[in-house]
Every structure is written in structure tokens, then in C-alpha cells.
Design a protein around this motif. Sequence first.
Motif, PDB file in Angstrom:
ATOM      1  N   GLY A  67      -1.588   4.447   7.747  1.00  0.00           N
ATOM      2  CA  GLY A  67      -1.677   5.896   7.847  1.00  0.00           C
ATOM      3  C   GLY A  67      -0.557   6.467   8.679  1.00  0.00           C
ATOM      4  N   ALA A  83      -4.616   9.154  -0.034  1.00  0.00           N
ATOM      5  CA  ALA A  83      -4.826  10.562   0.295  1.00  0.00           C
ATOM      6  C   ALA A  83      -3.629  11.063   1.086  1.00  0.00           C
ATOM      7  CB  ALA A  83      -6.101  10.736   1.111  1.00  0.00           C
ATOM      8  N   LEU A 124       0.856  -1.176   0.000  1.00  0.00           N
ATOM      9  CA  LEU A 124       0.000   0.000   0.000  1.00  0.00           C
ATOM     10  C   LEU A 124       0.895   1.231   0.000  1.00  0.00           C
ATOM     11  CD1 LEU A 124      -1.842  -2.336   1.034  1.00  0.00           C
ATOM     12  CD2 LEU A 124      -2.986  -0.663   2.469  1.00  0.00           C
ATOM     13  N   ARG A 125       0.562   2.226  -0.800  1.00  0.00           N
ATOM     14  CA  ARG A 125       1.400   3.417  -0.895  1.00  0.00           C
ATOM     15  C   ARG A 125       0.539   4.613  -1.274  1.00  0.00           C
ATOM     16  NH1 ARG A 125       5.497   1.900  -5.700  1.00  0.00           N
ATOM     17  NH2 ARG A 125       6.000   4.125  -5.496  1.00  0.00           N
ATOM     18  N   THR A 126       0.953   5.778  -0.838  1.00  0.00           N
ATOM     19  CA  THR A 126       0.125   6.966  -1.051  1.00  0.00           C
ATOM     20  C   THR A 126       0.432   7.684  -2.351  1.00  0.00           C
ATOM     21  OG1 THR A 126       1.706   8.262   0.257  1.00  0.00           O
ATOM     22  CG2 THR A 126      -0.257   7.427   1.406  1.00  0.00           C
ATOM     23  N   THR A 146       3.957  -0.497   8.320  1.00  0.00           N
ATOM     24  CA  THR A 146       3.682   0.873   7.889  1.00  0.00           C
ATOM     25  C   THR A 146       4.945   1.687   8.099  1.00  0.00           C
ATOM     26  OG1 THR A 146       2.266   2.820   8.206  1.00  0.00           O
ATOM     27  CG2 THR A 146       2.637   1.429  10.137  1.00  0.00           C
ATOM     28  N   ASP A 197      -1.861  11.345   6.160  1.00  0.00           N
ATOM     29  CA  ASP A 197      -1.686  10.552   4.931  1.00  0.00           C
ATOM     30  C   ASP A 197      -2.257   9.151   5.168  1.00  0.00           C
ATOM     31  OD1 ASP A 197      -0.232  12.742   4.102  1.00  0.00           O
ATOM     32  OD2 ASP A 197       1.634  11.636   3.753  1.00  0.00           O
ATOM     33  N   LEU A 198      -2.855   8.592   4.133  1.00  0.00           N
ATOM     34  CA  LEU A 198      -3.505   7.289   4.279  1.00  0.00           C
ATOM     35  C   LEU A 198      -3.503   6.556   2.949  1.00  0.00           C
ATOM     36  CD1 LEU A 198      -6.898   6.513   5.980  1.00  0.00           C
ATOM     37  CD2 LEU A 198      -6.680   6.197   3.520  1.00  0.00           C
ATOM     38  N   ALA A 199      -3.391   5.241   3.014  1.00  0.00           N
ATOM     39  CA  ALA A 199      -3.596   4.395   1.839  1.00  0.00           C
ATOM     40  C   ALA A 199      -4.403   3.182   2.284  1.00  0.00           C
ATOM     41  CB  ALA A 199      -2.262   3.941   1.242  1.00  0.00           C
ATOM     42  N   PHE A 248      -1.004   0.559  -6.000  1.00  0.00           N
ATOM     43  CA  PHE A 248      -0.384  -0.401  -5.094  1.00  0.00           C
ATOM     44  C   PHE A 248       0.348  -1.481  -5.894  1.00  0.00           C
ATOM     45  CE2 PHE A 248      -4.036   0.414  -1.830  1.00  0.00           C
ATOM     46  CZ  PHE A 248      -3.625   1.728  -1.714  1.00  0.00           C
ATOM     47  N   LEU A 306       4.399   7.439   2.355  1.00  0.00           N
ATOM     48  CA  LEU A 306       3.873   6.405   3.245  1.00  0.00           C
ATOM     49  C   LEU A 306       3.659   5.118   2.457  1.00  0.00           C
ATOM     50  CD1 LEU A 306       2.588   5.575   6.014  1.00  0.00           C
ATOM     51  CD2 LEU A 306       0.397   6.312   5.033  1.00  0.00           C
TER      52      LEU A 306
END
Lengths: 176, 171
Positions: B140, B81, A74-76, A129, B64-66, A80, A137
Motif C-alpha cells: 500500500g 483499490a 502485486l499491482r493496483t 513496494t 492505494d492498495l493491492a 497480478f 503501486l
Amino acid sequence: MAGSLILIDETTVTSGVSSVTLGGANWDSSFDVYKVVVNNVVTDTDGQPLLFRHLDSSNNAITTANYDVAFKVLRTDTTFENAYGTGNTFHFIADNNIGTATGEVANAVLYLFNSNNASEYTFHTVESTYRNNTGVLRGAQGGGVLDSAVVTKGISLFMNSGNIASADFKLYGLVK
Amino acid sequence: MATNLQFIKSASGTSVNSLSVTDCFSAEYDVYQVLITKSDISATDYAEMRFIDSGGVDSTANYDLATLELKAYTSFNELRATGQTSFQYMWYSTNGSENQTSTNILIYNPNDSSSYTFFTLQNGANFITGFGAMGNKTIGVHKVAEQITGIQFLLSPATFDNVTVKVFGVK
């Protein structure tokens, strides 16, 4: 009331070390499932993944090419990733490059399965994370296997290059 | 035999658009497990989360979040985001008391004033009326190096008919 999550081993890093062992001489073989909490890992060398290997019955890291992994990243910043590989010599916790700037650290929880069974492979799940060395992130959701039917007695955690500058690591057993 | 997962506190709300769990983080623990054991909402919506600091609920643009939405009825969906004023996509529900929620959140280092606060989330599944089950896996980060003392869950424009949050410390 008896607890169900039992602390077996803990290491707090406050100055650079090349690796950290959880279990090994402190391994308690009375559990089927183990939980590893990886907290606030800081690298002293910019741009390094955080990795681990299982320990053999003599408490040495297993370095043979028997590590298979598959996980979703998962990545911002973009779509992905599907990350996977067979015949590696280590497992990933943070597959991308952790940086040295503020907030570029890694956190994760692993579960280890079948460590004490010499006739089974050792499996794990990973949920991490972290922020990489460009401040993105990212996190892994997946797992892997050591495809060698041996007893394992914990893990060794290390950066791909350089040292772990600071961190806290805990190993728990889940009461049967 | 000592336990290393220790209950800290719980909070519940009825007919509210937000629920704050205050003073649940301390120097006693580095990692916290937060369970959402009840979340009935008034209309289809994503529940959001904010952190609480010394100044109250932090609504600055530092979240920040995925998230990966795992759907039983169609292909999976990705949401991303950055620089938001909340973690926008914590879990998704439709109205109905029978279809909510199984959410497990791990929060890292909220009490450390020199660290950003990270979390991971797993939602087993909510039942989305007219479609089917949907869960999500989420990461996040709150990009402020400060001490976080609590959490707030909120909805907008929907409200929580009932919501219950339980906080544990991982010793």
C-alpha cells in the motif's frame, strides 16, 4: 537484553552513485541469515528497475548467468503478474520502472540465506513496494537463488541504468 | 550486544470499532514493524487502516492498495483499490476468538514529510469459519508527502471485541 537483529553495514545515499555495496569488506560471516532493508530509493533516470547482485569472496559483484527468480507482482492497475526467469545476471528488487516524480520510489526487505556456505547456493526472499514511472503501486513477493555453490559476502544494488540518487540501505545479521 | 529492533509502544482495545496508535513514529527510525497480535471481531469483515497526521486521522482519498489473498480452501484472490479513504483490505476475519490473526506490517518513511508512506503486510493465516485458513500479502501507499505520526485500525460495521497492536522501530 541481547538483541537478535544486529546492524552490520549501512549506506545512506545523498547524491548520485552507480551502485551501493552492503557487506563486502564489512561482511560479518557469523550469521546464517541476513536481512536487508531498502528504504526510499530514488532514481536519477526515469523508468529504471532496481536490481542487485551477490558479492563473491573478493567482494566483487557476481555477473555470471546464475540468477533464478520467481515472484508475484502485486499491482493496483490490473491482474497480478507471475514474474520468473532463469539464467539472469542479476536479481530484481523493483522489477518495473521507477520514475523520478514525487513518490515514485522503492522500498523493500530481503532475507539472504546460506551466504557463508561454499557448498550451498545462496537464496533470498524479497518483499518490495514501490510506485513506477506512471504512478502505479506495485510490489514483488517471492524470491530467488544464485545457483552457484560459492561463498557470498553481501550484495551490490544498482539501477538498471543511471544512478541511485538517494536512498538508505541497511544490512543486518540475525543472531543464531 | 545492541538490538536493532526496538519496541516503541503497544495499544489495545475492547469493544471498539477503531484503535489508534498515536505518536509512534518519529525521526528516530525510518522503517517500522507493526504486529497485530490480537484481533477478535464481532462479525465477518475486513480490518482497515488509516494514517494519523498533524490534523488527526487522515480520511482523504489518497490510499492505494493491492492484496493477494491466499486461501487454503479455494483459489487465490486479488483485490485492488486506488484513491480510497482507507487501506480497505488489511486482514479478513470471521467472528470467533479462536480464529484471529497473525499480521506483520512494515511501514516505510512515515516521519519523512517529503515522502509518501508505503507499507507491506503479511498475514500468516486467519481461520475463516466454515471454510479454512486464509492469509494475505499486501502492499500500500499513502499518496501524500507529509509527516505521519500514528496509525488507526478500524472496522465498519463490525467492531473489535479485542485488538492489540505492537509497534517496533528498525534501527
